[in-house]
Design a protein around this motif. Structure first.
Motif, mmCIF file in Angstrom:
data_model
loop_
_atom_site.group_PDB
_atom_site.id
_atom_site.type_symbol
_atom_site.label_atom_id
_atom_site.label_comp_id
_atom_site.label_asym_id
_atom_site.label_seq_id
_atom_site.Cartn_x
_atom_site.Cartn_y
_atom_site.Cartn_z
ATOM 1 N N HIS A 89 0.826 -1.211 0.000
ATOM 2 C CA HIS A 89 0.000 0.000 0.000
ATOM 3 C C HIS A 89 0.864 1.267 0.000
ATOM 4 N N MET A 90 1.982 1.228 0.719
ATOM 5 C CA MET A 90 2.889 2.373 0.705
ATOM 6 C C MET A 90 3.396 2.616 -0.706
ATOM 7 N N VAL A 91 3.926 1.568 -1.332
ATOM 8 C CA VAL A 91 4.531 1.700 -2.664
ATOM 9 C C VAL A 91 3.468 1.984 -3.724
ATOM 10 N N GLY A 94 2.694 5.885 -3.098
ATOM 11 C CA GLY A 94 3.789 6.831 -3.295
ATOM 12 C C GLY A 94 4.510 6.538 -4.595
ATOM 13 N N TYR A 95 5.012 7.574 -5.241
ATOM 14 C CA TYR A 95 5.677 7.352 -6.520
ATOM 15 C C TYR A 95 7.160 7.042 -6.340
ATOM 16 N N HIS A 96 7.913 7.961 -5.770
ATOM 17 C CA HIS A 96 9.357 7.743 -5.580
ATOM 18 C C HIS A 96 9.549 7.070 -4.223
ATOM 19 N N ILE A 97 10.328 5.999 -4.188
ATOM 20 C CA ILE A 97 10.573 5.258 -2.953
ATOM 21 C C ILE A 97 11.966 5.607 -2.439
ATOM 22 N N LEU A 119 9.393 -4.052 -4.806
ATOM 23 C CA LEU A 119 8.130 -3.606 -5.407
ATOM 24 C C LEU A 119 8.346 -2.373 -6.270
ATOM 25 N N ALA A 120 9.157 -1.445 -5.793
ATOM 26 C CA ALA A 120 9.457 -0.246 -6.586
ATOM 27 C C ALA A 120 10.069 -0.645 -7.919
ATOM 28 N N LYS A 121 10.996 -1.597 -7.891
ATOM 29 C CA LYS A 121 11.611 -2.077 -9.138
ATOM 30 C C LYS A 121 10.550 -2.707 -10.039
ATOM 31 N N LEU A 122 9.690 -3.554 -9.455
ATOM 32 C CA LEU A 122 8.641 -4.223 -10.245
ATOM 33 C C LEU A 122 7.655 -3.229 -10.842
ATOM 34 N N PHE A 123 7.341 -2.164 -10.105
ATOM 35 C CA PHE A 123 6.389 -1.149 -10.556
ATOM 36 C C PHE A 123 7.054 -0.081 -11.417
ATOM 37 N N ASN A 124 8.349 -0.243 -11.703
ATOM 38 C CA ASN A 124 9.120 0.749 -12.471
ATOM 39 C C ASN A 124 9.038 2.143 -11.859
ATOM 40 N N ARG A 125 9.171 2.197 -10.540
ATOM 41 C CA ARG A 125 9.154 3.461 -9.822
ATOM 42 C C ARG A 125 10.593 3.885 -9.530
ATOM 43 N N PRO A 126 10.838 5.173 -9.443
ATOM 44 C CA PRO A 126 12.163 5.604 -9.009
ATOM 45 C C PRO A 126 12.399 5.130 -7.574
ATOM 46 N N VAL A 127 13.576 4.604 -7.315
ATOM 47 C CA VAL A 127 13.902 4.127 -5.971
ATOM 48 C C VAL A 127 15.315 4.569 -5.613
ATOM 49 N N SER A 128 15.433 5.140 -4.425
ATOM 50 C CA SER A 128 16.717 5.616 -3.913
ATOM 51 C C SER A 128 16.953 4.989 -2.550
ATOM 52 N N VAL A 129 18.147 4.438 -2.353
ATOM 53 C CA VAL A 129 18.492 3.791 -1.095
ATOM 54 C C VAL A 129 19.745 4.439 -0.524
ATOM 55 N N TYR A 130 19.655 4.833 0.740
ATOM 56 C CA TYR A 130 20.841 5.291 1.454
ATOM 57 C C TYR A 130 21.440 4.075 2.142
ATOM 58 N N ASP A 131 22.643 3.687 1.716
ATOM 59 C CA ASP A 131 23.337 2.547 2.296
ATOM 60 C C ASP A 131 24.121 3.047 3.507
ATOM 61 N N GLN A 132 23.730 2.575 4.696
ATOM 62 C CA GLN A 132 24.333 3.071 5.933
ATOM 63 C C GLN A 132 25.798 2.663 6.100
ATOM 64 N N ASP A 133 26.222 1.572 5.467
ATOM 65 C CA ASP A 133 27.641 1.195 5.539
ATOM 66 C C ASP A 133 28.489 2.073 4.631
ATOM 67 N N ARG A 134 27.999 2.287 3.412
ATOM 68 C CA ARG A 134 28.764 3.073 2.435
ATOM 69 C C ARG A 134 28.567 4.576 2.594
ATOM 70 N N LYS A 135 27.570 4.954 3.419
ATOM 71 C CA LYS A 135 27.276 6.369 3.690
ATOM 72 C C LYS A 135 27.049 7.162 2.401
ATOM 73 N N ALA A 136 26.218 6.588 1.533
ATOM 74 C CA ALA A 136 25.928 7.225 0.244
ATOM 75 C C ALA A 136 24.549 6.783 -0.247
ATOM 76 N N TRP A 137 23.943 7.641 -1.088
ATOM 77 C CA TRP A 137 22.670 7.337 -1.740
ATOM 78 C C TRP A 137 22.943 6.621 -3.062
ATOM 79 N N PHE A 138 22.072 5.667 -3.385
ATOM 80 C CA PHE A 138 22.144 4.926 -4.641
ATOM 81 C C PHE A 138 20.759 4.874 -5.267
#
Length: 187
Positions: A89-91, A94-97, A119-138
């Protein structure tokens, strides 16, 4: 100047990342909806939408499919199924995850957060993840993770992630809002 009240955060209100997204949304004057279900405890209880059993079923999926997609099995399938149904329901709303957690070597994201990302990948939605180990957004682009600094540009978006939010993760969320909407004290 951006009218922040026209933006809506969809989340789950859980401890850690989701609660932090909600606090920032409130600070900047955004709308907020937190999906939950009967018997589930949330930390952030602002604008909670309790999903009925019928609504939960709309997000139902075979645990075999989830396990295959995520590359792991789930011991407490009944409880995690409801969590996955609420993530749907969240995904779906909302459009961008935006997610905070850890990108694994198989390109999935650790934990339940990973299902929202899948789900974001399956729905072809933009998805951004902040990786806490690498300290960067992807960002997920052309079937791979690419380092990229995101902004909230879509009127509806999802904020989800780990319960084990680090100080860097908190700062990443705050900086995302500041980069997207300017300083909070001007709102």
């Amino acid at each position: 100047m951006t009218d922040c009240s026209q933006f809506t955060l969809y989340s789950g209100g859980h401890k850690g990342t989701e609660s932090e997204f909600g606090k920032n949304a409130e600070c900047w004057g955004l709308q907020e909806v937190n999906f939950s279900f009967e018997g589930h405890t949330v930390e952030r209880n602002k604008n909670v939408k309790i999903l009925t059993p019928e609504e939960l079923k709309k997000g139902d999926i075979s645990m075999e499919i989830v396990s295959g997609r995520m590359g792991r099995t789930y011991a407490r399938a009944d409880k995690i199924r409801k969590v996955f149904q609420s993530i749907f329901h969240m995904v779906n709303n909302g459009y961008h995850i935006f997610a905070i957690g850890w990108i694994q070597t198989d390109d999935t994201v650790k934990g339940g957060t990973g299902w929202g990302v899948e789900l974001a990948k399956l729905f072809n939605r933009p998805v951004s993840v902040y990786d806490q180990d690498r300290k960067a957004w992807f960002a997920w682009k052309d079937n791979q993770w690419v380092e990229e600094m995101p902004v909230i540009a879509d009127k509806t978006f999802v904020g989800t992630g780990t319960r084990n939010l680090t100080e860097d993760g908190k700062a990443a969320i705050h900086d995302l809002f500041k980069r997207s909407f300017g300083p909070a004290d001007q709102k």
